[in-house]
Design an enzyme around this catalytic site. Structure first.
Site, PDB file in Angstrom:
ATOM      1  N   LYS A 243       0.862  -1.191   0.000  1.00  0.00           N
ATOM      2  CA  LYS A 243       0.000   0.000   0.000  1.00  0.00           C
ATOM      3  C   LYS A 243       0.889   1.227   0.000  1.00  0.00           C
ATOM      4  CE  LYS A 243      -4.028   0.695   0.949  1.00  0.00           C
ATOM      5  NZ  LYS A 243      -5.113   0.718  -0.064  1.00  0.00           N
TER       6      LYS A 243
ATOM      7  N   HIS B 201     -10.296  -7.067  -2.940  1.00  0.00           N
ATOM      8  CA  HIS B 201      -9.886  -6.017  -2.023  1.00  0.00           C
ATOM      9  C   HIS B 201     -10.193  -6.444  -0.596  1.00  0.00           C
ATOM     10  CE1 HIS B 201     -11.531  -2.488   0.298  1.00  0.00           C
ATOM     11  NE2 HIS B 201     -10.361  -1.996   0.004  1.00  0.00           N
TER      12      HIS B 201
END
Lengths: 431, 431
Positions: A201, A329
């Site tokens: 991320k 996700h």
């Protein structure tokens, strides 16, 4: 045909310990909120589910009691229609400003659908995956999901840190501001869970820093471990192209480098690597323009945000029809969500990418038997009826107490970041 | 989790009496072919289905025994993958020259899926609709499906005609070459079955004649009865626009006026009425180009041709996602297909058009209890486990004898027409 009816709906908000994971919006608070739903039939069959916690959604779930009590857990089409008829207008339910689908009724239906499918599976004596077309695979593979964490991590950011922790437990609590620290994190996580893909991320530091991290990961793990990188939507189109080109040889896919389908389409034209999204195409309403613009190659599904397991399977068919890939996700979550993801992923032929999960970042659990096991980065698809798991009520009570004490009622990573950096503000496009 | 396994597959080709219905390809033979599939589990649960009859598909069904015997009736994803792996290459299975999907494996999987869902429903003690998300409606509405028939109809074309027949039985057997006769047919059919919508299969006579028929139907039934007209793909784009414009005020939709998505897109741009298709967009592979071209407004689904009930539900979601309507196509069929259509239609929220069915044109039946009942043009969604019907083995044996005696092994309306008009040839574009 008279079957059992739903006689009770329990809505239990919980707060789970969460590390200070950085993202483009801010930082994870010391607690991540989830809501646990339990449906009970008049013949005492229990169905459970778990969704992202949010006090407004909890309220709507409480109100949905009026619709679901007395109903047949198989009549999910009717439940959805009834919910939208009853609350669709009152709630002025909109997508909101966030890039993902914030409609409360989408979340609420997802919560109720999974719990109803759990009940259906128990009635039919079949795992949920079998009610969705059956298993395409016996295990579902996940990816290592890496995050930058601030210096001082736990100590400074209000989390309890165990100074005697070793292995992944130590890495989970440690800071990770540098590329070197991220590589250590990755090695520790992959060693512990056996993951065969890695995602970072980003959107936290300057692109030069984050691209360096990806190259250090590539050097450390070699070309056999697929790497993904997610700048979290805060790069301009130009920045996305510039740094995307640098990473063309090392990435499996680049996720949401920039914001909006038009920007993604421009980036996609310039790059040779696939683009993935959970910020630009995040609901069925977004699909037509995404197809017309050719904005992405891979959709990151999420049953909490796409309206349940069956809708996510529909999304899978849309992806295969239009030649798009499908992956998944995640948010911070516990085992009920994980197991629901596993049943669904097992039922989708084209869900062939390793899925995202935050699960390694959490350490608590509310299901009987404790934490779900990963072997070689994979979770076995349950063979027991329904989801194949049940609630540990003492653990649930403990995390519900956490919720009551922690003072949080919705996720707000920006406010959390301001506690430590008062001048912090979220910028949709940062670099 | 050990459940029942499939221990037997029975494949029974049948021939059902069919009237001489005219279409652009030729004329219905005196018998329509169907194939009845029966799966039996090791604990003696029976699942049934019915598909269009074709000796090559029957052969592949027989061969599929090697794949399905011993398998779990819930593992449909695996069954499909196994079938395609085993036969996909050997069969050189292609779409063929016909506008619909001729791939044998699509038909075979559809046949096996419906029979497996019938078994699943019986195991779970639930109607099939409940395994598909539950009922959106308690009855499913169908349309009156009208056909031109040649002079002399039964007598000349080799069908037994009952001179004492009255009402719909008489109209079913009578010729219908003129607009006036079609109106009589429509009134008789609507009186008997209660249909509230009307469709005419055209592409048989000059457009002037057929448009006249539509206006006479409009005059006879008024604006409250939606009218559909299907030139069966044999008009040019220019002809479609010219006659389409004439009918803009009286049609609910115009079905496949011309051939191919590009032609349909050109017609669609010029007309204010919606275009429907079961000839131009007939498989998931056709969807992307249909969306890109905006070639049609309404897809006519058909679980026999789209790979089963779950795939047709996926098609429904694609239609709602892209703002397209959904209705249903039919061939000559018996009650097993009809009931499968009803379960599926009941589970699709956006399947709101009255569906096509040839069912009134057939008079035999192979299910216990005989012919399925229509009330006000609707069929009630069964509440019994599985499909909610069972085989009448004597009737099945009778129609299997018909098959053996009739000499037909595949549908060929063109060859049939040549028996009476030796100079007949099928022209893809006629006017």
């Amino acid at each position: 045909m008279i079957g059992p009816k739903i006689k009770e709906l329990k809505v239990t908000p919980i707060a789970i310990t969460d590390p200070p994971l950085l993202n483009s919006v801010g930082i994870h608070a010391p607690y991540a909120l989830r809501t646990v739903i339990e449906l009970i039939t008049d013949d005492n069959i229990h169905g459970i589910s778990e969704i992202p916690g949010n006090i407004e959604i909890d309220r709507l779930l409480d109100q949905s009691r009026a619709v679901i009590l007395g109903s047949d857990p198989f009549q999910l089409n009717k439940l959805k229609a009834d919910l939208f008829e009853r609350f669709g207008k009152d709630e002025q339910d909109t997508r909101g400003d966030n890039p993902w689908d914030n409609r409360k009724l989408v979340h609420v239906f997802s919560a109720l659908e999974v719990a109803c499918l759990d009940i259906q599976g128990k009635i039919c004596n079949r795992p949920v995956v079998d009610l969705l077309g059956g298993r395409c695979r016996d295990q579902v593979a996940f990816a290592a999901y890496l995050f930058y964490k601030p210096k001082g991590a736990g100590g400074v950011f209000g989390y309890d840190v165990d100074p005697n922790a070793t292995g992944w437990d130590a890495a989970r609590q440690a800071s990770a501001e540098s590329s070197e620290e991220i590589v250590i994190q990755a090695k520790s996580m992959c060693h512990k869970f056996g993951f065969k893909s890695i995602k970072l991320k980003g959107g936290v530091f300057h692109p030069e820093v984050e691209v360096d991290t990806m190259f250090q990961l590539s050097d450390a793990f070699g070309s056999k471990v697929p790497l993904r990188f997610d700048p979290n939507g805060v790069w301009t189109v130009e920045t996305s192209i510039k740094y995307g080109k640098q990473m063309e040889d090392i990435l499996e896919y680049l996720e949401d480098p920039t914001r909006g389908q038009a920007g993604m389409a421009a980036v996609r034209k310039a790059l040779k690597i696939p683009l993935a999204t959970n910020m630009c195409t995040t609901s069925f309403e977004d699909i037509p323009s995404g197809i017309a613009l050719s904005s992405e190659d891979i959709i990151l599904s999420d049953h909490h945000f796409w309206g349940g397991l069956r809708e996510s399977i529909n999304l899978g068919k849309i992806c295969s029809t239009f030649g798009k890939g499908l992956s998944m996700h995640s948010n911070s979550h516990l085992g009920i969500s994980l197991v629901a993801m596993v049943h669904m992923a097992a039922a989708i032929p084209n869900l062939t990418y390793d899925l995202d999960t935050h699960y390694p970042w959490q350490s608590e659990e509310i299901i009987v038997g404790g934490r779900v096991k990963f072997e070689d980065g994979k979770v076995a698809v349950p063979r027991e009826p329904g989801l194949g798991i049940s609630l540990d009520y003492q653990a649930l009570e403990r995390l519900n107490q956490n919720y009551k004490l922690c003072g949080l009622t919705t996720r707000d990573d920006t406010t959390e970041m301001k506690k430590f950096h008062p001048d912090w503000s979220f910028k949709p496009i940062r670099w």
